[in-house]
Design a protein around this motif. Structure first.
Motif, mmCIF file in Angstrom:
data_model
loop_
_atom_site.group_PDB
_atom_site.id
_atom_site.type_symbol
_atom_site.label_atom_id
_atom_site.label_comp_id
_atom_site.label_asym_id
_atom_site.label_seq_id
_atom_site.Cartn_x
_atom_site.Cartn_y
_atom_site.Cartn_z
ATOM 1 N N GLY A 88 0.827 -1.204 0.000
ATOM 2 C CA GLY A 88 0.000 0.000 0.000
ATOM 3 C C GLY A 88 0.851 1.238 0.000
ATOM 4 N N GLU A 89 0.157 2.342 0.251
ATOM 5 C CA GLU A 89 0.785 3.647 0.148
ATOM 6 C C GLU A 89 1.066 4.179 1.545
ATOM 7 O OE1 GLU A 89 0.923 4.712 -3.174
ATOM 8 O OE2 GLU A 89 2.172 6.415 -2.563
ATOM 9 N N ILE A 90 2.323 4.481 1.835
ATOM 10 C CA ILE A 90 2.648 5.177 3.081
ATOM 11 C C ILE A 90 2.516 6.668 2.769
ATOM 12 C CG2 ILE A 90 4.420 5.602 4.839
ATOM 13 C CD1 ILE A 90 5.571 2.800 4.089
ATOM 14 N N PRO A 91 1.643 7.388 3.534
ATOM 15 C CA PRO A 91 1.306 8.765 3.149
ATOM 16 C C PRO A 91 2.517 9.699 3.125
ATOM 17 C CG PRO A 91 -0.133 7.968 4.915
ATOM 18 C CD PRO A 91 0.953 6.950 4.753
ATOM 19 N N GLN A 92 2.450 10.707 2.270
ATOM 20 C CA GLN A 92 3.478 11.747 2.205
ATOM 21 C C GLN A 92 3.651 12.382 3.574
ATOM 22 O OE1 GLN A 92 5.584 12.294 -0.322
ATOM 23 N NE2 GLN A 92 4.517 10.530 -1.192
ATOM 24 N N GLY A 93 4.871 12.655 3.946
ATOM 25 C CA GLY A 93 5.146 13.255 5.245
ATOM 26 C C GLY A 93 5.431 12.217 6.315
ATOM 27 N N GLU A 94 5.017 10.956 6.055
ATOM 28 C CA GLU A 94 5.280 9.893 7.019
ATOM 29 C C GLU A 94 6.598 9.205 6.705
ATOM 30 O OE1 GLU A 94 3.277 9.414 9.803
ATOM 31 O OE2 GLU A 94 2.720 11.329 8.893
ATOM 32 N N TYR A 95 7.137 8.506 7.699
ATOM 33 C CA TYR A 95 8.402 7.800 7.525
ATOM 34 C C TYR A 95 8.266 6.757 6.400
ATOM 35 C CZ TYR A 95 12.441 4.896 8.516
ATOM 36 O OH TYR A 95 13.605 4.195 8.402
ATOM 37 N N GLY A 96 9.170 6.800 5.421
ATOM 38 C CA GLY A 96 9.142 5.833 4.321
ATOM 39 C C GLY A 96 8.031 6.098 3.314
ATOM 40 N N ALA A 97 7.576 7.350 3.242
ATOM 41 C CA ALA A 97 6.463 7.690 2.352
ATOM 42 C C ALA A 97 6.668 7.136 0.945
ATOM 43 C CB ALA A 97 6.298 9.207 2.288
ATOM 44 N N GLY A 98 5.602 6.571 0.399
ATOM 45 C CA GLY A 98 5.676 5.997 -0.944
ATOM 46 C C GLY A 98 5.017 4.635 -0.973
ATOM 47 N N ARG A 99 4.935 4.098 -2.178
ATOM 48 C CA ARG A 99 4.205 2.855 -2.385
ATOM 49 C C ARG A 99 5.074 1.644 -2.022
ATOM 50 N NH1 ARG A 99 -0.121 1.304 -4.024
ATOM 51 N NH2 ARG A 99 -0.472 -0.685 -5.055
ATOM 52 N N VAL A 100 4.453 0.641 -1.384
ATOM 53 C CA VAL A 100 5.122 -0.618 -1.064
ATOM 54 C C VAL A 100 4.373 -1.756 -1.755
ATOM 55 C CG1 VAL A 100 5.719 -2.255 0.786
ATOM 56 C CG2 VAL A 100 5.894 0.214 1.200
ATOM 57 N N THR A 101 5.093 -2.580 -2.504
ATOM 58 C CA THR A 101 4.480 -3.768 -3.097
ATOM 59 C C THR A 101 5.314 -4.991 -2.720
ATOM 60 O OG1 THR A 101 5.728 -3.584 -5.157
ATOM 61 C CG2 THR A 101 3.600 -2.481 -5.105
ATOM 62 N N ILE A 102 4.656 -6.137 -2.687
ATOM 63 C CA ILE A 102 5.390 -7.367 -2.380
ATOM 64 C C ILE A 102 6.012 -7.884 -3.676
ATOM 65 C CG2 ILE A 102 5.199 -9.758 -1.590
ATOM 66 C CD1 ILE A 102 2.925 -8.771 0.275
ATOM 67 N N TRP A 103 7.341 -7.885 -3.726
ATOM 68 C CA TRP A 103 8.075 -8.320 -4.913
ATOM 69 C C TRP A 103 8.251 -9.831 -4.897
ATOM 70 C CZ3 TRP A 103 13.153 -10.256 -5.902
ATOM 71 C CH2 TRP A 103 13.576 -10.109 -7.247
ATOM 72 N N ASP A 104 8.432 -10.383 -3.717
ATOM 73 C CA ASP A 104 8.509 -11.836 -3.566
ATOM 74 C C ASP A 104 8.255 -12.189 -2.110
ATOM 75 O OD1 ASP A 104 8.734 -14.426 -4.382
ATOM 76 O OD2 ASP A 104 10.922 -14.484 -4.350
ATOM 77 N N ALA A 105 7.782 -13.400 -1.881
ATOM 78 C CA ALA A 105 7.522 -13.869 -0.522
ATOM 79 C C ALA A 105 7.544 -15.380 -0.525
ATOM 80 C CB ALA A 105 6.168 -13.357 -0.034
ATOM 81 N N GLY A 106 7.789 -15.946 0.621
ATOM 82 C CA GLY A 106 7.818 -17.404 0.742
ATOM 83 C C GLY A 106 8.390 -17.797 2.086
ATOM 84 N N THR A 107 9.031 -18.956 2.121
ATOM 85 C CA THR A 107 9.606 -19.431 3.372
ATOM 86 C C THR A 107 11.112 -19.575 3.212
ATOM 87 O OG1 THR A 107 9.281 -21.748 2.756
ATOM 88 C CG2 THR A 107 7.505 -20.690 3.981
#
Ligand code: MN
Length: 169
Positions: A88-107
């Motif tokens: 999701g989107e971390i709002p502007q002005g907040e720490y790490g502002a910007g979009r986050v997507t899962i590029w890969d996941a697993g175990t």
């Protein structure tokens, strides 16, 4: 390890990021996630589960599948386990502002030490990833301060040097 630094950096009334580690891993295996983060500086966040936390590194160039390439991985604050499913989107002005997507996941499983705590303490450890993109054997090696190197180990999932170059073209 704790969530103190993580919580201190965030205003949970403004960001939808997790406040705690409410999510548990399935079947007792440990999880990993690699999130692509379109922050002021685009980077990837590589995280390995350690109990109810995610031990985290920011990898500016992202993982390389070429075993001759060492990618800088800067250790960042531990994140709650539930963060592994955050997109999701971390709002502007907040720490790490910007979009986050899962590029890969697993175990993952540790290779040369029984626990990730021990691997972190030793400053170098090997682990096997079972993701969609990141597979096989990898190395994390501590350099100094917060700087580590993330390196693909040579196996059936690594790309030859030329293969990696071709992929970038
Ligand atoms: Mn990040």
């Amino acid at each position: 390890m704790s969530l103190e630094e993580y919580s201190a950096k965030r205003d949970f009334s403004k960001t939808k990021e997790s406040t705690d580690g409410e999510e548990t891993a399935q079947d007792g295996s440990s999880i990993f996630v690699c999130q692509e983060h379109y922050a002021s500086r685009h980077h990837f966040d590589f995280r390995l589960q350690c109990g109810d936390l995610l031990v985290s590194w920011a990898v500016p160039k992202g993982p390389s599948f070429d075993p001759t390439v060492k990618r800088l991985a800067v250790r960042t604050e531990d994140h709650p386990l539930a963060y592994a499913s955050f997109e999701g989107e971390i709002p502007q002005g907040e720490y790490g502002a910007g979009r986050v997507t899962i590029w890969d996941a697993g175990t993952y499983r540790m290779e040369d030490f029984p626990t990730i705590e021990e691997g972190l303490a030793r400053g170098a450890f090997r682990f096997t990833l079972h993701g969609q993109r990141m597979k096989g054997s990898w190395n994390l090696v501590h350099m100094k301060e917060k700087n580590w190197l993330l390196i693909k180990r040579r196996d059936e999932h690594s790309l030859a040097e030329e293969g990696e170059k071709a992929k970038r073209r």
